[in-house]
Design a protein around this motif. Structure first.
Motif, PDB file in Angstrom:
ATOM      1  N   LYS A 100      44.802  32.656   3.283  1.00  0.00           N
ATOM      2  CA  LYS A 100      43.449  32.466   2.730  1.00  0.00           C
ATOM      3  C   LYS A 100      43.158  31.056   2.866  1.00  0.00           C
ATOM      4  CE  LYS A 100      44.016  36.333  -0.737  1.00  0.00           C
ATOM      5  NZ  LYS A 100      43.959  36.797  -1.846  1.00  0.00           N
ATOM      6  N   TYR A 101      44.022  30.449   3.361  1.00  0.00           N
ATOM      7  CA  TYR A 101      43.695  28.848   3.605  1.00  0.00           C
ATOM      8  C   TYR A 101      43.431  28.524   5.158  1.00  0.00           C
ATOM      9  CZ  TYR A 101      44.597  23.929   4.194  1.00  0.00           C
ATOM     10  OH  TYR A 101      44.223  22.465   4.651  1.00  0.00           O
ATOM     11  N   TYR A 102      42.161  28.144   5.357  1.00  0.00           N
ATOM     12  CA  TYR A 102      41.737  27.668   6.555  1.00  0.00           C
ATOM     13  C   TYR A 102      42.064  26.599   7.197  1.00  0.00           C
ATOM     14  CZ  TYR A 102      38.741  27.293  10.690  1.00  0.00           C
ATOM     15  OH  TYR A 102      38.239  27.189  12.058  1.00  0.00           O
ATOM     16  N   ASP A 103      43.205  26.442   8.247  1.00  0.00           N
ATOM     17  CA  ASP A 103      43.588  25.020   8.495  1.00  0.00           C
ATOM     18  C   ASP A 103      42.786  24.937  10.080  1.00  0.00           C
ATOM     19  OD1 ASP A 103      44.748  22.807   9.962  1.00  0.00           O
ATOM     20  OD2 ASP A 103      46.981  23.602   9.133  1.00  0.00           O
ATOM     21  N   GLU A 104      41.793  24.181   9.976  1.00  0.00           N
ATOM     22  CA  GLU A 104      40.867  23.982  11.368  1.00  0.00           C
ATOM     23  C   GLU A 104      41.813  23.291  12.169  1.00  0.00           C
ATOM     24  OE1 GLU A 104      36.606  22.287  12.841  1.00  0.00           O
ATOM     25  OE2 GLU A 104      37.217  21.876  10.712  1.00  0.00           O
ATOM     26  N   GLU A 105      42.540  22.298  11.905  1.00  0.00           N
ATOM     27  CA  GLU A 105      43.252  21.715  12.985  1.00  0.00           C
ATOM     28  C   GLU A 105      44.349  22.765  13.772  1.00  0.00           C
ATOM     29  OE1 GLU A 105      46.486  17.791  13.391  1.00  0.00           O
ATOM     30  OE2 GLU A 105      45.386  17.937  11.569  1.00  0.00           O
ATOM     31  N   ALA A 106      45.050  23.556  12.773  1.00  0.00           N
ATOM     32  CA  ALA A 106      46.052  24.231  13.337  1.00  0.00           C
ATOM     33  C   ALA A 106      45.264  25.353  14.155  1.00  0.00           C
ATOM     34  CB  ALA A 106      46.851  24.840  12.330  1.00  0.00           C
ATOM     35  N   TRP A 107      44.344  25.708  13.770  1.00  0.00           N
ATOM     36  CA  TRP A 107      43.423  26.862  14.548  1.00  0.00           C
ATOM     37  C   TRP A 107      43.157  26.365  15.786  1.00  0.00           C
ATOM     38  CZ3 TRP A 107      43.777  31.792  14.573  1.00  0.00           C
ATOM     39  CH2 TRP A 107      42.700  32.591  15.041  1.00  0.00           C
ATOM     40  N   ASN A 108      42.589  25.312  15.793  1.00  0.00           N
ATOM     41  CA  ASN A 108      42.291  24.478  17.108  1.00  0.00           C
ATOM     42  C   ASN A 108      43.378  24.380  18.075  1.00  0.00           C
ATOM     43  OD1 ASN A 108      39.336  24.461  16.299  1.00  0.00           O
ATOM     44  ND2 ASN A 108      39.576  22.220  15.535  1.00  0.00           N
ATOM     45  N   LYS A 109      44.417  23.707  17.484  1.00  0.00           N
ATOM     46  CA  LYS A 109      45.725  23.666  18.412  1.00  0.00           C
ATOM     47  C   LYS A 109      46.219  24.997  19.058  1.00  0.00           C
ATOM     48  CE  LYS A 109      47.519  19.527  16.298  1.00  0.00           C
ATOM     49  NZ  LYS A 109      48.711  18.821  15.411  1.00  0.00           N
ATOM     50  N   PHE A 110      46.201  25.952  18.152  1.00  0.00           N
ATOM     51  CA  PHE A 110      46.292  27.374  18.495  1.00  0.00           C
ATOM     52  C   PHE A 110      45.479  27.804  19.639  1.00  0.00           C
ATOM     53  CE2 PHE A 110      45.480  31.922  18.190  1.00  0.00           C
ATOM     54  CZ  PHE A 110      46.706  32.515  18.360  1.00  0.00           C
ATOM     55  N   GLY A 111      44.289  27.561  19.169  1.00  0.00           N
ATOM     56  CA  GLY A 111      43.253  27.984  20.508  1.00  0.00           C
ATOM     57  C   GLY A 111      43.467  27.159  21.735  1.00  0.00           C
ATOM     58  N   ASP A 112      43.790  25.984  21.949  1.00  0.00           N
ATOM     59  CA  ASP A 112      44.142  25.257  22.794  1.00  0.00           C
ATOM     60  C   ASP A 112      45.318  26.012  23.657  1.00  0.00           C
ATOM     61  OD1 ASP A 112      42.244  23.505  22.474  1.00  0.00           O
ATOM     62  OD2 ASP A 112      43.554  21.986  21.267  1.00  0.00           O
ATOM     63  N   LYS A 113      46.401  26.200  22.743  1.00  0.00           N
ATOM     64  CA  LYS A 113      47.543  26.687  23.474  1.00  0.00           C
ATOM     65  C   LYS A 113      47.461  28.043  24.227  1.00  0.00           C
ATOM     66  CE  LYS A 113      51.592  24.379  22.099  1.00  0.00           C
ATOM     67  NZ  LYS A 113      52.468  23.954  22.789  1.00  0.00           N
ATOM     68  N   VAL A 114      46.755  28.856  23.619  1.00  0.00           N
ATOM     69  CA  VAL A 114      46.562  30.291  24.038  1.00  0.00           C
ATOM     70  C   VAL A 114      45.515  30.572  24.986  1.00  0.00           C
ATOM     71  CG1 VAL A 114      47.803  31.325  22.113  1.00  0.00           C
ATOM     72  CG2 VAL A 114      45.283  31.110  22.155  1.00  0.00           C
ATOM     73  N   GLY A 115      44.566  29.490  25.329  1.00  0.00           N
ATOM     74  CA  GLY A 115      43.551  29.448  26.113  1.00  0.00           C
ATOM     75  C   GLY A 115      42.290  29.984  25.638  1.00  0.00           C
ATOM     76  N   TRP A 116      42.153  30.055  24.420  1.00  0.00           N
ATOM     77  CA  TRP A 116      40.902  30.491  23.743  1.00  0.00           C
ATOM     78  C   TRP A 116      39.918  29.389  23.447  1.00  0.00           C
ATOM     79  CZ3 TRP A 116      43.032  33.973  19.168  1.00  0.00           C
ATOM     80  CH2 TRP A 116      43.561  35.029  19.669  1.00  0.00           C
ATOM     81  N   ARG A 117      40.314  27.979  23.601  1.00  0.00           N
ATOM     82  CA  ARG A 117      39.618  27.134  23.509  1.00  0.00           C
ATOM     83  C   ARG A 117      39.972  25.853  24.776  1.00  0.00           C
ATOM     84  NH1 ARG A 117      38.635  22.407  19.019  1.00  0.00           N
ATOM     85  NH2 ARG A 117      40.524  21.441  19.750  1.00  0.00           N
ATOM     86  N   LYS A 118      38.777  25.354  25.469  1.00  0.00           N
ATOM     87  CA  LYS A 118      39.143  24.603  26.513  1.00  0.00           C
ATOM     88  C   LYS A 118      37.852  23.445  26.302  1.00  0.00           C
ATOM     89  CE  LYS A 118      40.579  28.199  29.393  1.00  0.00           C
ATOM     90  NZ  LYS A 118      40.596  29.076  30.524  1.00  0.00           N
ATOM     91  N   ASN A 119      38.534  22.234  26.686  1.00  0.00           N
ATOM     92  CA  ASN A 119      37.576  21.110  26.390  1.00  0.00           C
ATOM     93  C   ASN A 119      36.987  20.967  25.093  1.00  0.00           C
ATOM     94  OD1 ASN A 119      38.250  20.125  29.020  1.00  0.00           O
ATOM     95  ND2 ASN A 119      36.997  21.580  29.686  1.00  0.00           N
ATOM     96  N   TYR A 120      37.583  21.322  23.952  1.00  0.00           N
ATOM     97  CA  TYR A 120      37.120  21.315  22.536  1.00  0.00           C
ATOM     98  C   TYR A 120      36.091  22.418  22.148  1.00  0.00           C
ATOM     99  CZ  TYR A 120      39.507  16.685  22.859  1.00  0.00           C
ATOM    100  OH  TYR A 120      40.349  15.762  23.066  1.00  0.00           O
ATOM    101  N   TYR A 121      35.831  23.284  23.035  1.00  0.00           N
ATOM    102  CA  TYR A 121      35.107  24.225  22.991  1.00  0.00           C
ATOM    103  C   TYR A 121      35.738  25.831  23.017  1.00  0.00           C
ATOM    104  CZ  TYR A 121      31.410  20.896  23.582  1.00  0.00           C
ATOM    105  OH  TYR A 121      30.523  19.891  23.479  1.00  0.00           O
ATOM    106  N   TRP A 122      35.462  26.631  22.051  1.00  0.00           N
ATOM    107  CA  TRP A 122      35.918  28.054  22.119  1.00  0.00           C
ATOM    108  C   TRP A 122      35.206  28.710  22.985  1.00  0.00           C
ATOM    109  CZ3 TRP A 122      39.940  29.404  19.222  1.00  0.00           C
ATOM    110  CH2 TRP A 122      40.509  28.525  18.082  1.00  0.00           C
ATOM    111  N   ILE A 123      35.983  29.675  23.881  1.00  0.00           N
ATOM    112  CA  ILE A 123      35.495  30.345  24.713  1.00  0.00           C
ATOM    113  C   ILE A 123      34.942  31.753  24.259  1.00  0.00           C
ATOM    114  CG2 ILE A 123      37.164  29.507  26.694  1.00  0.00           C
ATOM    115  CD1 ILE A 123      38.463  32.323  26.563  1.00  0.00           C
ATOM    116  N   SER A 124      33.814  32.031  25.047  1.00  0.00           N
ATOM    117  CA  SER A 124      33.359  33.517  24.682  1.00  0.00           C
ATOM    118  C   SER A 124      34.236  34.653  24.885  1.00  0.00           C
ATOM    119  CB  SER A 124      32.040  33.636  25.345  1.00  0.00           C
ATOM    120  OG  SER A 124      32.142  33.914  26.628  1.00  0.00           O
ATOM    121  N   TYR A 125      34.247  35.556  24.365  1.00  0.00           N
ATOM    122  CA  TYR A 125      34.971  36.814  24.959  1.00  0.00           C
ATOM    123  C   TYR A 125      34.998  37.195  26.253  1.00  0.00           C
ATOM    124  CZ  TYR A 125      37.468  41.304  24.090  1.00  0.00           C
ATOM    125  OH  TYR A 125      38.379  42.369  24.370  1.00  0.00           O
TER     126      TYR A 125
END
Length: 157
Positions: A100-125
């Motif tokens: 229930k707690y949204y941790d934007e920093e952790a979610w962004n780092k996670f996105g970077d690690k798994v390749g869902w976020r590139k150059n600070y932007y979330w990729i589309s499906y």
């Protein structure tokens, strides 16, 4: 490439048939398996149509079904993909076990690690990599679009 094993545990609390998901994963048909993952998850929470899952639906997702889906992904990807793989990565970047707690920093780092976020932007499906050479934890990617971090906080992953 692993062959589907008829003895895979396809247990479900909700009567979901995971045979198609298992067969798609065994064939390394990652894109179809990702779509099938989303479809069986809709069934497991009793939704009639698509859309996002609520936090409560994810935190209370049927444990047996979640384990079945995850174990199939982990098995047929040789430990590279699956919700439990994503959860380990999420926790490693500072994510918390409170869906229930949204941790934007952790979610962004996670996105970077798994390749869902590139150059600070979330990729589309449409930019998701449905190949074995995708980053660890990249799949299932339906999580990015419709699940979010609540599922990664599930007690049974």
């Amino acid at each position: 490439m692993p062959k589907p094993i008829k003895t895979d545990d396809l247990a479900s609390e909700k009567g979901i048939d995971y045979t198609r998901l298992r067969d798609l994963l065994a064939a390394h048909n990652w894109k179809e398996a990702d779509i099938e993952t989303y479809l069986v998850m809709i069934q497991a929470v009793g939704k009639k149509d698509g859309g996002r899952f609520s936090t409560d639906e994810l935190l209370n997702f049927p444990c047996t079904d979640l384990r079945t889906i995850d174990q199939l992904w982990v098995k047929y990807s040789n430990g590279k993909f699956g919700f439990s793989v994503q959860k380990k990565i999420y926790l490693s970047v500072g994510g918390k076990m409170d869906g229930k707690y949204y941790d934007e920093e952790a979610w962004n780092k996670f996105g970077d690690k798994v390749g869902w976020r590139k150059n600070y932007y979330w990729i589309s499906y449409s930019k998701v990599t449905f190949e074995t050479n995708a980053p660890t934890g990249h799949l299932p990617a339906a999580a990015k679009v419709r699940l979010g971090m609540s599922l990664l906080s599930h007690r049974d992953l």
